[in-house]
Write a protein that holds these residues in place. Structure first.
Motif, short mmCIF file in Angstrom:
data_model
loop_
_atom_site.label_atom_id
_atom_site.label_comp_id
_atom_site.label_asym_id
_atom_site.label_seq_id
_atom_site.Cartn_x
_atom_site.Cartn_y
_atom_site.Cartn_z
N ARG A 144 70.16 38.71 14.67
CA ARG A 144 69.22 37.87 15.41
C ARG A 144 69.54 38.05 16.89
NH1 ARG A 144 69.79 32.57 17.23
NH2 ARG A 144 71.61 32.31 15.92
N THR A 194 57.70 47.08 11.88
CA THR A 194 58.23 46.03 11.00
C THR A 194 58.49 46.53 9.59
OG1 THR A 194 56.02 45.28 10.38
CG2 THR A 194 57.04 44.27 12.34
N ILE A 254 56.55 42.12 7.85
CA ILE A 254 56.14 40.94 8.61
C ILE A 254 54.62 40.99 8.75
CG2 ILE A 254 56.39 39.67 10.77
CD1 ILE A 254 59.05 41.09 11.18
N GLN A 314 62.23 37.60 15.38
CA GLN A 314 62.40 38.02 13.99
C GLN A 314 63.80 38.59 13.75
OE1 GLN A 314 60.08 37.48 11.68
NE2 GLN A 314 58.67 36.62 13.21
#
Length: 708
Positions: free
Chosen positions: A315, A346, A350, A369
């Motif tokens: 993250r 992605t 996503i 994300q």
């Protein structure tokens, strides 16, 4: 929070060599708390210091050495980095001896002044003896560019007469017991020459304000020796450009740089490294160094913290200024359909936003994300896919941004390199026949320009061409250095390039191209060294084909048409050189007619100068050939006309295919390097003196008419 992560947001480590230095630093920290960790013998103080962004201070940790020397400094630094694994920069803040210069008032260092090591650390305790005297064996790289930029802001302010906020820094709130750090009287600052006391230069001439320190910016010398010899001090200072001496920074900086982290050094001056040492200035100088460090950090944005989240990936907590840089780049990516890029970036994991979105709006969504299953952050994958769809200059800047974020913030540089390679392989394609005259090869382009104000300084920037199917050189950020340190800067650029090429399995040759303005083209750059820390430094030409190129012509679009024509004429089948030779006797053959014939013959592709550009006639021929668009120029660097053996070699080299010229010149240079040193061996070999300008107009790093 798991044990070991209690202080996981600490990004700056501060090392003090003496208790007085640690006390001074603690006095200026906000909320210092004791931190003791299992299996670490040191006691730490963790607190905050202001950053450039209000409300987001730097989280710092302070440790004091048990004894002041390089070995203890390196050992304690290792312990600190193990206990605080997210430290990005280690700072040495404390005291040192200064180098006075009463005969040169602007350079004069006084007691209580502060020295910031912007020119690096000179480890004069580890030397090698060369023909020109002793030189440090191990150059120490890795200064924090973030803190260097912040310190340069203060340096510029001081030059413009803006005072540092010393009253607030050196007189902290009254509840702290600050009397111990009081400034001694000016009478305690005595300067001696031998046994005789001599006066300091007038403060107006030396730039010393009354009652507060002056900050100096330069090189700091380091060794496990307490220097108390004024004569030796002056010898070392003159030899290595040193303005202060201390005993710990080299050990810390070397250990930190070996881990890929950065360092910074700030020192308060307590003596003149002579036989008149005492402790009267220790406390004040320690506080001055701590105050200067606090002022530097206040001009520096906070270092971001990368949080790793197992098992789902990473993250990212990207700082605002990095997102701002990305937004500015994406604003230039006109015509790229972000909604088509989204599923590729992605991995289809996503959902695509329902409402229409710009590239920047999509980037903001992806920044929130978690990483994909391959641990690649979607935001970085998104930037890579956009880079694959834009012109090469913007593509290079986008990839430079992802490299910076992946390496310095997320520590995912290996994973991002592998992702980029997979992306390039999936999008790889052959260029149409005839698009280029010669194949694209991985290369490193290094641009050097002399500083307009200080002729001993220069700006260096470089581009790395990683791939072989498209011309997409990726830029670095420019940096300032001195010509004395230029080889160290080049060594860092080469190491960066080699790291980017390490996954290449095809074994194709890589090249080094030096982009130089006219006043530097005559430099024998191929004999500059790398592997400077090794017992035998290595000339560039041993490992790479090395050529020079005209930076001035690259930036002049009005010269590109004829330059392109001559380059392409050289590669028309059968590919060959059309050689035009310089004047054998410039007195009998004037430059004007020679230049007129050169321009009239549009088939000429290659010029062999009649003399070295160090001579006026050779310099005029070189300039004329460049202006006429000649892409290949050769010359003998020695005075006079080319030696007969070089003239014969050049005839042979230019009789063959142009594709063979680089290899032929490199072979001659390697042959020269293999010979023993001496006036009758290496220096007489033609390969030692052959210069080659090889200027492919297709390999341009600037858009037409663009200036850096």
């Amino acid at each position: 929070m798991p044990e070991g992560d209690v202080w996981s947001d600490v990004t700056i480590g501060i090392i003090a060599a003496k208790s007085v230095e640690g006390a001074a630093m603690r006095a200026l920290m906000t909320g210092p708390r004791v931190a003791r960790l299992e299996s670490d013998p040191n006691e730490y103080r963790v607190g905050h210091l202001d950053s450039l962004e209000p409300g987001r201070p730097h989280r710092v940790v302070l440790v004091t050495l048990p004894e002041d020397n390089n070995r203890n400094a390196a050992s304690t630094c290792t312990d600190m980095l193990r206990s605080f694994p997210r430290i990005r920069c280690v700072v040495m803040a404390g005291i040192a001896g200064g180098v006075p210069a009463p005969e040169d008032p602007p350079r004069h260092v006084r007691l209580g002044d502060v020295v910031v090591a912007l020119e690096g650390i000179v480890d004069y305790g580890h030397l090698r003896q060369g023909p020109e005297g002793a030189e440090p064996r191990r150059p120490i790289s890795g200064i924090s560019m973030h803190l260097k930029r912040a310190a340069q802001h203060l340096e510029q302010g001081q030059m413009l007469g803006e005072a540092l906020p010393w009253p607030g820094l050196l007189a902290p709130p009254g509840e702290r017991p600050m009397a111990v750090f009081a400034r001694p009287s000016d009478e305690a600052d005595q300067l001696h020459r031998g046994r005789r006391e001599i006066p300091h230069p007038d403060r107006a001439l030396s730039g010393h304000p009354d009652g507060v320190p002056k900050v100096h910016f330069g090189a700091v010398g380091c060794a496990d020796v307490l220097l108390k010899d004024a004569e030796l001090r002056d010898q070392l200072a003159a030899r290595h450009g040193i303005i202060a001496f201390e005993m710990e920074a080299a050990g810390v900086a070397t250990g930190v740089a070996n881990r890929g982290l950065s360092w910074f050094v700030v020192r308060g001056i307590v003596d003149y490294c002579d036989g008149w040492k005492n402790d009267r200035w220790h406390a004040y100088a320690a506080l001055a160094a701590a105050g200067c460090l606090r002022a530097v950090l206040a001009q520096c944005p906070p270092f971001p913290v990368a949080w790793r989240m197992a098992p789902t990936g990473v993250r990212t907590l990207l700082p605002e200024w990095e997102m701002d840089r990305l937004h500015a780049l994406l604003d230039q990516a006109r015509g790229v359909d972000g909604r088509a890029v989204w599923p590729a970036a992605t991995g289809g994991l996503i959902p695509l936003p329902v409402s229409p979105a710009t590239l920047n709006e999509l980037a903001v969504l992806l920044a929130r994300q978690n990483a994909r299953p391959d641990l690649v952050p979607p935001l970085l994958a998104f930037a890579e896919h956009v880079a694959a769809r834009v012109p090469h200059r913007l593509a290079g800047e986008l990839r430079a941004w992802t490299d910076l974020v992946a390496e310095q913030i997320l520590h995912l540089d290996d994973r991002m390199r592998a992702y980029r390679q997979r992306l390039e392989e999936s999008r790889g394609h052959e260029l149409p026949a005839g698009t280029r005259a010669v194949p694209i090869r991985p290369c490193l382009l290094i641009q050097i320009e002399r500083d307009d104000i200080d002729s001993e300084r220069c700006e260096v920037r470089y581009w790395i061409q990683r791939r072989s199917d498209r011309w997409q050189p990726e830029p670095s950020n420019p940096g300032q250095t001195t010509f004395r340190q230029i080889e160290r800067v080049l060594q860092g650029a080469i190491q960066h390039a080699e790291t980017s090429w390490r996954d290449s399995a095809d074994g194709e040759p890589v090249e080094i191209e030096l982009l130089l303005p006219g006043d530097l083209l005559r430099q024998a750059v191929e004999w500059w060294n790398t592997e400077l820390e090794a017992p035998a430094p290595t000339p560039l030409c041993l490992d790479y084909p090395v050529v020079v190129r005209s930076l001035d012509r690259m930036r002049a679009p009005y010269r590109h048409r004829i330059w392109n024509q001559r380059w392409r004429a050289m590669w028309q089948q059968p590919a060959r050189h059309q050689v035009y030779r310089g004047r054998e006797d410039p007195v009998k053959e004037e430059l004007g007619p020679w230049n007129a014939r050169l321009r009239e013959r549009r088939d000429v592709t290659t010029v062999v100068l009649g003399s070295s550009p160090d001579h006026e006639s050779g310099s005029h021929e070189l300039e004329s050939a460049l202006n006429a668009g000649i892409p290949v120029i050769l010359w003998d660097r020695r005075p006079g006309s080319p030696a007969p053996e070089i003239a014969e070699l050049l005839t042979e080299a230019t009789d063959g295919s142009p594709a063979d010229l680089l290899a032929s010149i490199r072979t001659l240079r390697v042959q020269a390097a293999l010979l023993p040193e001496g006036p009758d061996t290496r220096e007489r070999h033609p390969g030692r003196h052959l210069a080659l300008l090889w200027d492919d107009p297709d390999r341009n790093v600037y858009e037409p008419g663009e200036q850096p």
